[in-house]
Write a protein that holds these residues in place. Structure first.
Motif, PDB file in Angstrom:
ATOM      1  N   LEU A   1     128.958  35.179  39.125  1.00  0.00           N
ATOM      2  CA  LEU A   1     129.817  34.123  39.499  1.00  0.00           C
ATOM      3  C   LEU A   1     130.580  33.478  38.489  1.00  0.00           C
ATOM      4  CD1 LEU A   1     127.154  32.173  41.797  1.00  0.00           C
ATOM      5  CD2 LEU A   1     129.526  32.834  42.481  1.00  0.00           C
ATOM      6  N   VAL A   2     130.196  33.371  37.388  1.00  0.00           N
ATOM      7  CA  VAL A   2     130.947  32.858  36.133  1.00  0.00           C
ATOM      8  C   VAL A   2     132.342  33.955  35.952  1.00  0.00           C
ATOM      9  CG1 VAL A   2     130.988  32.376  33.723  1.00  0.00           C
ATOM     10  CG2 VAL A   2     129.270  31.747  35.035  1.00  0.00           C
ATOM     11  N   ARG A   3     132.376  35.061  36.093  1.00  0.00           N
ATOM     12  CA  ARG A   3     133.059  35.893  35.920  1.00  0.00           C
ATOM     13  C   ARG A   3     134.211  35.785  36.814  1.00  0.00           C
ATOM     14  NH1 ARG A   3     129.457  39.466  33.495  1.00  0.00           N
ATOM     15  NH2 ARG A   3     128.790  40.385  35.659  1.00  0.00           N
ATOM     16  N   ARG A   4     133.803  35.835  38.169  1.00  0.00           N
ATOM     17  CA  ARG A   4     134.708  35.481  39.247  1.00  0.00           C
ATOM     18  C   ARG A   4     135.277  34.240  39.114  1.00  0.00           C
ATOM     19  NH1 ARG A   4     131.051  35.792  44.139  1.00  0.00           N
ATOM     20  NH2 ARG A   4     132.753  35.509  45.391  1.00  0.00           N
TER      21      ARG A   4
ATOM     22  N   PHE B   1     134.096  29.835  43.885  1.00  0.00           N
ATOM     23  CA  PHE B   1     134.111  28.364  43.815  1.00  0.00           C
ATOM     24  C   PHE B   1     133.679  27.807  45.017  1.00  0.00           C
ATOM     25  CE2 PHE B   1     136.449  24.262  43.936  1.00  0.00           C
ATOM     26  CZ  PHE B   1     135.433  23.645  42.980  1.00  0.00           C
ATOM     27  N   MET B   2     134.073  28.145  45.956  1.00  0.00           N
ATOM     28  CA  MET B   2     133.653  27.564  47.375  1.00  0.00           C
ATOM     29  C   MET B   2     132.373  27.681  47.637  1.00  0.00           C
ATOM     30  SD  MET B   2     135.912  25.666  47.801  1.00  0.00           S
ATOM     31  CE  MET B   2     135.756  25.023  49.311  1.00  0.00           C
ATOM     32  N   GLU B   3     131.642  28.963  47.191  1.00  0.00           N
ATOM     33  CA  GLU B   3     130.263  29.379  47.327  1.00  0.00           C
ATOM     34  C   GLU B   3     129.486  28.145  46.513  1.00  0.00           C
ATOM     35  OE1 GLU B   3     128.287  33.195  45.783  1.00  0.00           O
ATOM     36  OE2 GLU B   3     130.194  33.970  46.935  1.00  0.00           O
ATOM     37  N   LEU B   4     129.928  28.063  45.422  1.00  0.00           N
ATOM     38  CA  LEU B   4     129.182  27.034  44.614  1.00  0.00           C
ATOM     39  C   LEU B   4     129.262  25.606  45.419  1.00  0.00           C
ATOM     40  CD1 LEU B   4     130.283  28.136  40.841  1.00  0.00           C
ATOM     41  CD2 LEU B   4     127.741  28.260  42.065  1.00  0.00           C
ATOM     42  N   VAL B   5     130.452  25.151  45.772  1.00  0.00           N
ATOM     43  CA  VAL B   5     130.567  24.062  46.516  1.00  0.00           C
ATOM     44  C   VAL B   5     129.799  23.821  47.505  1.00  0.00           C
ATOM     45  CG1 VAL B   5     132.359  22.762  47.815  1.00  0.00           C
ATOM     46  CG2 VAL B   5     133.093  23.741  45.410  1.00  0.00           C
ATOM     47  N   ASP B   6     129.595  24.873  48.316  1.00  0.00           N
ATOM     48  CA  ASP B   6     128.942  24.853  49.545  1.00  0.00           C
ATOM     49  C   ASP B   6     127.370  24.596  49.161  1.00  0.00           C
ATOM     50  OD1 ASP B   6     130.838  24.743  51.415  1.00  0.00           O
ATOM     51  OD2 ASP B   6     131.002  27.039  51.530  1.00  0.00           O
TER      52      ASP B   6
ATOM     53  N   ILE C   1     134.246  26.381  32.138  1.00  0.00           N
ATOM     54  CA  ILE C   1     133.809  27.579  32.508  1.00  0.00           C
ATOM     55  C   ILE C   1     133.853  28.696  31.307  1.00  0.00           C
ATOM     56  CG2 ILE C   1     135.712  28.744  33.807  1.00  0.00           C
ATOM     57  CD1 ILE C   1     132.054  28.650  34.826  1.00  0.00           C
ATOM     58  N   ASP C   2     135.088  28.613  30.665  1.00  0.00           N
ATOM     59  CA  ASP C   2     135.326  29.553  29.685  1.00  0.00           C
ATOM     60  C   ASP C   2     133.881  29.406  28.458  1.00  0.00           C
ATOM     61  OD1 ASP C   2     137.075  31.103  30.743  1.00  0.00           O
ATOM     62  OD2 ASP C   2     138.817  29.948  29.891  1.00  0.00           O
ATOM     63  N   ARG C   3     133.742  28.241  28.473  1.00  0.00           N
ATOM     64  CA  ARG C   3     132.603  27.883  27.270  1.00  0.00           C
ATOM     65  C   ARG C   3     131.095  28.096  27.719  1.00  0.00           C
ATOM     66  NH1 ARG C   3     135.998  23.376  26.888  1.00  0.00           N
ATOM     67  NH2 ARG C   3     134.333  22.165  27.822  1.00  0.00           N
ATOM     68  N   PHE C   4     131.125  28.522  28.981  1.00  0.00           N
ATOM     69  CA  PHE C   4     129.554  28.510  29.544  1.00  0.00           C
ATOM     70  C   PHE C   4     129.131  29.993  29.035  1.00  0.00           C
ATOM     71  CE2 PHE C   4     126.513  30.511  32.496  1.00  0.00           C
ATOM     72  CZ  PHE C   4     125.743  29.690  32.632  1.00  0.00           C
TER      73      PHE C   4
END
Lengths: 222, 83
Positions: free
Chosen positions: A22-25, A34-39, A74-77
């Motif tokens: 997910l982070v790569r996407r 993003f919307m997957e995480l939001v939902d 997100i780049d720092r995750f």
């Protein structure tokens, strides 16, 4: 026959392969990631924020701001925690900053939780002076005898949800994170900046009240 | 036995620490001993376990369209900023 208690808290899990995917996407600018995480998390983030700020609109705003923080960071995750824990951490930091600005900086642990009443109403127990003082007046019901479809009905869930909404914000946050969302106790302590002992007190009060509400519902229509 | 027996009223306050594995071994033993002889507290512990299990079945309602739109807007703004 009592079963042995669960073992002490496991350390918070690191990011899973699915998290890293997910982070790569997200880094690639993939809107559906993003919307997957939001939902998955937005409602829960708003509720958590609600424990820190003065009203629903501000809580909604804090959650939005946290999402922007997620994107910017997100780049720092690095995957040292799960993605979910990392997102929730950004939310609590954002909420605390906002609460300070609102001059409403109250330590989370003391948010509306000074109730000293017991887990069970005192009048369920035999009174002082009785030979069996402090023991059950009459035994609690065996819910395990109830049909699963009744236990798992929508109405039961509504009763639980409403009982949680009536709790002080810190108790509500702890029970939702632990028992609804399945966070481990170490993660919850870290997210909310509270001690293990404090977390257990909040969880205990929350679970006891939800059990009582469930009891009133399940036992009223027998 | 030096310690007096736990009362049911005391036991219900130890249930969460018991389930969390947070009791010292002496207290845990006293709880186990009490449970072994007390159908009321055994039922109570069972109610607590059912409560935890049912709480775990709560699900989220879907997000409303305005909230999703606004977050999507924020996402697109971020993407424009970085790409």
């Amino acid at each position: 026959m009592p079963t042995p208690p669960e073992t002490t808290p496991a350390p918070a899990p690191r990011a899973s392969a699915e998290d890293m995917q997910l982070v790569r996407r997200l880094r690639d600018g993939d809107e559906s990631a993003f919307m997957e995480l939001v939902d998955r998390y937005h409602r829960s983030l708003v509720r958590l924020a609600r424990g820190y700020v003065s009203n629903q609109a501000v809580a909604e705003d804090v959650a939005q701001e946290a999402w922007v923080g997620v994107l910017r960071g997100i780049d720092r995750f690095e995957g040292r925690s799960s993605l979910r824990t990392w997102i929730y951490r950004i939310l609590t930091n954002t909420a605390k900053t906002r609460a300070q600005r609102e001059a409403r900086s109250v330590p989370f642990a003391s948010l509306g939780g000074d109730d000293e009443e017991g887990a069970v109403d005192a009048d369920r127990f035999l009174p002082a002076g009785d030979e069996w003082a402090g023991h059950w007046m009459s035994f609690p019901d065996q819910w395990s005898g109830l049909p699963e479809q009744r236990l798992l009905g929508d109405e039961t869930r509504r009763v639980i949800d409403e009982a949680i909404d009536r709790l002080p914000p810190n108790q509500a946050a702890v029970i939702r994170l632990r028992d609804v969302e399945g966070f481990g106790s170490a993660e919850v302590c870290d997210l909310l900046d509270i001690s293990e002992a404090n977390q257990r007190v909040l969880l205990h009060r929350a679970r006891s009240k939800v059990r009582a509400a469930l009891g009133r519902y399940l036992e009223e229509e027998r | 036995m030096s310690e007096p027996d736990l009362t049911c009223r005391e036991l219900v306050e130890l249930v969460t620490d018991y389930l969390e594995g947070a009791l010292d071994s002496t207290t845990r033993r006293r709880v186990d001993e009490h449970l072994a002889g007390c159908p009321g507290c055994t039922a109570y512990l069972d109610e607590m376990r059912v409560t935890i299990r049912l709480t775990g079945t709560l699900t989220e309602r879907d997000l409303g369209a305005p909230v999703r739109d606004s977050l999507l807007h924020a996402f697109r703004g971020w993407r424009r900023g970085v790409t």
